[in-house]
Motif scaffolding. Structure first.
Motif, PDB file in Angstrom:
ATOM      1  N   VAL A  70      -6.383   4.822  11.010  1.00  0.00           N
ATOM      2  CA  VAL A  70      -4.951   5.158  10.595  1.00  0.00           C
ATOM      3  C   VAL A  70      -4.399   3.731  10.394  1.00  0.00           C
ATOM      4  N   LEU A  71      -4.401   3.044  11.384  1.00  0.00           N
ATOM      5  CA  LEU A  71      -3.659   1.746  11.254  1.00  0.00           C
ATOM      6  C   LEU A  71      -4.060   0.905  10.163  1.00  0.00           C
ATOM      7  N   ARG A  72      -5.501   0.738   9.796  1.00  0.00           N
ATOM      8  CA  ARG A  72      -5.913   0.016   8.547  1.00  0.00           C
ATOM      9  C   ARG A  72      -5.379   0.683   7.391  1.00  0.00           C
ATOM     10  N   GLY A  73      -5.370   2.028   7.286  1.00  0.00           N
ATOM     11  CA  GLY A  73      -5.058   3.077   6.208  1.00  0.00           C
ATOM     12  C   GLY A  73      -3.548   2.456   5.648  1.00  0.00           C
ATOM     13  N   LEU A  74      -2.522   2.315   6.953  1.00  0.00           N
ATOM     14  CA  LEU A  74      -1.269   1.909   6.602  1.00  0.00           C
ATOM     15  C   LEU A  74      -1.076   0.585   6.278  1.00  0.00           C
ATOM     16  N   VAL A  75      -1.704  -0.412   6.863  1.00  0.00           N
ATOM     17  CA  VAL A  75      -1.376  -1.641   6.597  1.00  0.00           C
ATOM     18  C   VAL A  75      -2.015  -2.682   5.728  1.00  0.00           C
ATOM     19  N   GLU A  76      -3.189  -2.433   5.594  1.00  0.00           N
ATOM     20  CA  GLU A  76      -4.362  -3.392   4.680  1.00  0.00           C
ATOM     21  C   GLU A  76      -3.741  -3.677   3.525  1.00  0.00           C
ATOM     22  N   ALA A  77      -3.143  -2.715   2.839  1.00  0.00           N
ATOM     23  CA  ALA A  77      -2.849  -3.238   1.322  1.00  0.00           C
ATOM     24  C   ALA A  77      -1.664  -4.091   1.435  1.00  0.00           C
ATOM     25  N   LEU A  79      -0.890  -6.232   3.768  1.00  0.00           N
ATOM     26  CA  LEU A  79      -1.196  -7.587   4.329  1.00  0.00           C
ATOM     27  C   LEU A  79      -2.269  -8.205   3.229  1.00  0.00           C
ATOM     28  N   ALA A  80      -2.944  -7.603   2.563  1.00  0.00           N
ATOM     29  CA  ALA A  80      -3.909  -8.113   1.530  1.00  0.00           C
ATOM     30  C   ALA A  80      -3.044  -8.831   0.525  1.00  0.00           C
ATOM     31  N   GLY A  81      -1.800  -8.077   0.152  1.00  0.00           N
ATOM     32  CA  GLY A  81      -0.984  -8.571  -0.758  1.00  0.00           C
ATOM     33  C   GLY A  81      -0.209 -10.008  -0.488  1.00  0.00           C
ATOM     34  N   LEU A  82      -0.061  -9.974   0.681  1.00  0.00           N
ATOM     35  CA  LEU A  82       0.821 -10.947   1.378  1.00  0.00           C
ATOM     36  C   LEU A  82      -0.343 -12.064   1.436  1.00  0.00           C
ATOM     37  N   ALA A  83      -1.220 -12.135   1.867  1.00  0.00           N
ATOM     38  CA  ALA A  83      -2.475 -13.029   2.055  1.00  0.00           C
ATOM     39  C   ALA A  83      -3.040 -13.613   0.915  1.00  0.00           C
ATOM     40  N   ALA A  84      -3.258 -12.698  -0.155  1.00  0.00           N
ATOM     41  CA  ALA A  84      -4.064 -12.972  -1.328  1.00  0.00           C
ATOM     42  C   ALA A  84      -3.058 -13.713  -2.434  1.00  0.00           C
ATOM     43  N   LEU A  97       8.653 -14.095  -1.232  1.00  0.00           N
ATOM     44  CA  LEU A  97       8.572 -13.061  -0.050  1.00  0.00           C
ATOM     45  C   LEU A  97       9.261 -11.764  -0.405  1.00  0.00           C
ATOM     46  N   LEU A  98      10.542 -12.172  -1.130  1.00  0.00           N
ATOM     47  CA  LEU A  98      11.265 -10.823  -1.312  1.00  0.00           C
ATOM     48  C   LEU A  98      10.736 -10.013  -2.382  1.00  0.00           C
ATOM     49  N   ARG A  99       9.985 -10.794  -3.535  1.00  0.00           N
ATOM     50  CA  ARG A  99       9.028  -9.770  -4.419  1.00  0.00           C
ATOM     51  C   ARG A  99       8.091  -9.179  -3.796  1.00  0.00           C
ATOM     52  N   VAL A 100       7.509  -9.659  -2.845  1.00  0.00           N
ATOM     53  CA  VAL A 100       6.021  -8.998  -2.201  1.00  0.00           C
ATOM     54  C   VAL A 100       6.662  -7.903  -1.275  1.00  0.00           C
ATOM     55  N   LEU A 101       7.364  -8.481  -0.185  1.00  0.00           N
ATOM     56  CA  LEU A 101       7.777  -7.600   0.798  1.00  0.00           C
ATOM     57  C   LEU A 101       8.882  -6.547   0.644  1.00  0.00           C
ATOM     58  N   ARG A 102       9.723  -6.915  -0.358  1.00  0.00           N
ATOM     59  CA  ARG A 102      10.831  -5.996  -0.504  1.00  0.00           C
ATOM     60  C   ARG A 102      10.331  -4.331  -0.802  1.00  0.00           C
ATOM     61  N   PRO A 103       9.376  -4.300  -1.537  1.00  0.00           N
ATOM     62  CA  PRO A 103       8.765  -2.595  -1.557  1.00  0.00           C
ATOM     63  C   PRO A 103       8.431  -2.043  -0.268  1.00  0.00           C
ATOM     64  N   VAL A 104       7.627  -3.062   0.391  1.00  0.00           N
ATOM     65  CA  VAL A 104       7.106  -2.682   1.994  1.00  0.00           C
ATOM     66  C   VAL A 104       8.425  -2.194   2.786  1.00  0.00           C
ATOM     67  N   LEU A 105       9.359  -3.074   2.857  1.00  0.00           N
ATOM     68  CA  LEU A 105      10.545  -2.874   3.655  1.00  0.00           C
ATOM     69  C   LEU A 105      11.144  -1.417   3.103  1.00  0.00           C
ATOM     70  N   ILE A 137      -5.192  -6.758  13.782  1.00  0.00           N
ATOM     71  CA  ILE A 137      -5.284  -6.023  12.559  1.00  0.00           C
ATOM     72  C   ILE A 137      -3.950  -6.554  11.769  1.00  0.00           C
ATOM     73  N   VAL A 138      -3.019  -6.313  12.460  1.00  0.00           N
ATOM     74  CA  VAL A 138      -1.657  -6.587  11.744  1.00  0.00           C
ATOM     75  C   VAL A 138      -1.105  -8.051  12.127  1.00  0.00           C
ATOM     76  N   ILE A 139      -0.747  -8.381  13.287  1.00  0.00           N
ATOM     77  CA  ILE A 139       0.030  -9.584  13.724  1.00  0.00           C
ATOM     78  C   ILE A 139      -0.690 -10.869  13.278  1.00  0.00           C
ATOM     79  N   ALA A 140      -2.039 -10.860  13.617  1.00  0.00           N
ATOM     80  CA  ALA A 140      -2.724 -12.181  13.470  1.00  0.00           C
ATOM     81  C   ALA A 140      -2.746 -12.510  11.936  1.00  0.00           C
ATOM     82  N   PRO A 141      -3.254 -11.836  11.201  1.00  0.00           N
ATOM     83  CA  PRO A 141      -3.229 -11.988   9.778  1.00  0.00           C
ATOM     84  C   PRO A 141      -2.025 -11.994   9.153  1.00  0.00           C
ATOM     85  N   GLY A 142      -0.877 -11.408   9.493  1.00  0.00           N
ATOM     86  CA  GLY A 142       0.290 -11.600   8.981  1.00  0.00           C
ATOM     87  C   GLY A 142       0.997 -12.932   9.423  1.00  0.00           C
ATOM     88  N   LEU A 143       0.888 -13.474  10.561  1.00  0.00           N
ATOM     89  CA  LEU A 143       1.436 -14.851  11.112  1.00  0.00           C
ATOM     90  C   LEU A 143       0.589 -15.811  10.237  1.00  0.00           C
TER      91      LEU A 143
END
Length: 215
Positions: A70-77, A79-84, A97-105, A137-143
């Motif tokens: 469930v967690l991977r299904g919600l956050v992987e896309a 996070l992948a967008g932010l990292a890649a 940051l606004l362009r990538v994260l605004r839709p997520v927020l 899954i979320v915090i480490a790659p995000g940071l």
């Protein structure tokens, strides 16, 4: 007389397997958010998905594995967008940051990512495995992604001081606050996670590039 070879039985198609997995994850998300991690039972997830319990175990070995799915299904896309992704040529890190994260927020509550954060906060103390899972899954790659972007912004002279370089969680701290606040006080005084995030950017990035047009 030749005997025709026995026909091999064919397993489920990849499309059917994907549909079954999606149904399981949707049902699991409903169960986790309706009753919490502790109260969720594999049998209830299977029943909600319209599947036999044995079918569920073909896809997920136990409840922790199901929660991870469930967690991977919600956050992987996101996070992948932010990292890649990377800022376009001439694009300030703040604007990226606004362009990538605004839709997520904007989708934080509708997608139920916010509700999952609240679940982990509420039950992570009793179930350290799900807290560790969320961190991995979320915090480490995000940071890690934030740290790389902070270094890029610092090199370009976009940052005010070194606070974000030393403390990458500062970038998303207002978003977490908004998510937790809205779980408790949304009916009376909700917080806008997107607005909180942009206000934090104003504090961390005093040198601002051109803003992308609102859509």
């Amino acid at each position: 007389m030749e005997v025709a070879p026995a026909r091999r039985s064919r397993g489920p198609s990849p499309e059917r397997t994907a549909r079954t997995r999606a149904a399981i994850l949707a049902a699991a998300l409903d169960e986790f958010l309706d009753g919490g991690f502790a109260a969720t039972r594999m049998a209830d997830v299977a029943a909600r998905a319209g599947l036999a319990k044995g079918t569920l175990y073909l896809h997920f070995a136990d409840k922790e594995a199901l929660f991870e799915g469930v967690l991977r299904g919600l956050v992987e896309a996101p996070l992948a967008g932010l990292a890649a992704a990377a800022p376009a040529e001439g694009e300030a890190v703040r604007d990226f940051l606004l362009r990538v994260l605004r839709p997520v927020l904007r989708d934080m509550e509708a997608s139920r990512r916010g509700a999952v954060i609240r679940l982990v906060v509420a039950e992570g103390g009793r179930f350290p495995a799900i807290a560790a899972m969320y961190r991995r899954i979320v915090i480490a790659p995000g940071l890690a992604a934030i740290g790389a972007l902070a270094a890029r912004a610092a090199a370009a002279g976009e940052l005010r001081g070194e606070a974000l370089l030393r403390h990458p969680p500062l970038l998303v701290a207002p978003v977490v606050l908004a998510v937790l606040w809205n779980g408790l006080f949304a009916a009376g005084d909700p917080m806008d996670a997107e607005a909180m995030f942009e206000a934090q950017l104003d504090l961390l990035f005093p040198v601002r590039g051109s803003h992308p047009a609102e859509t």
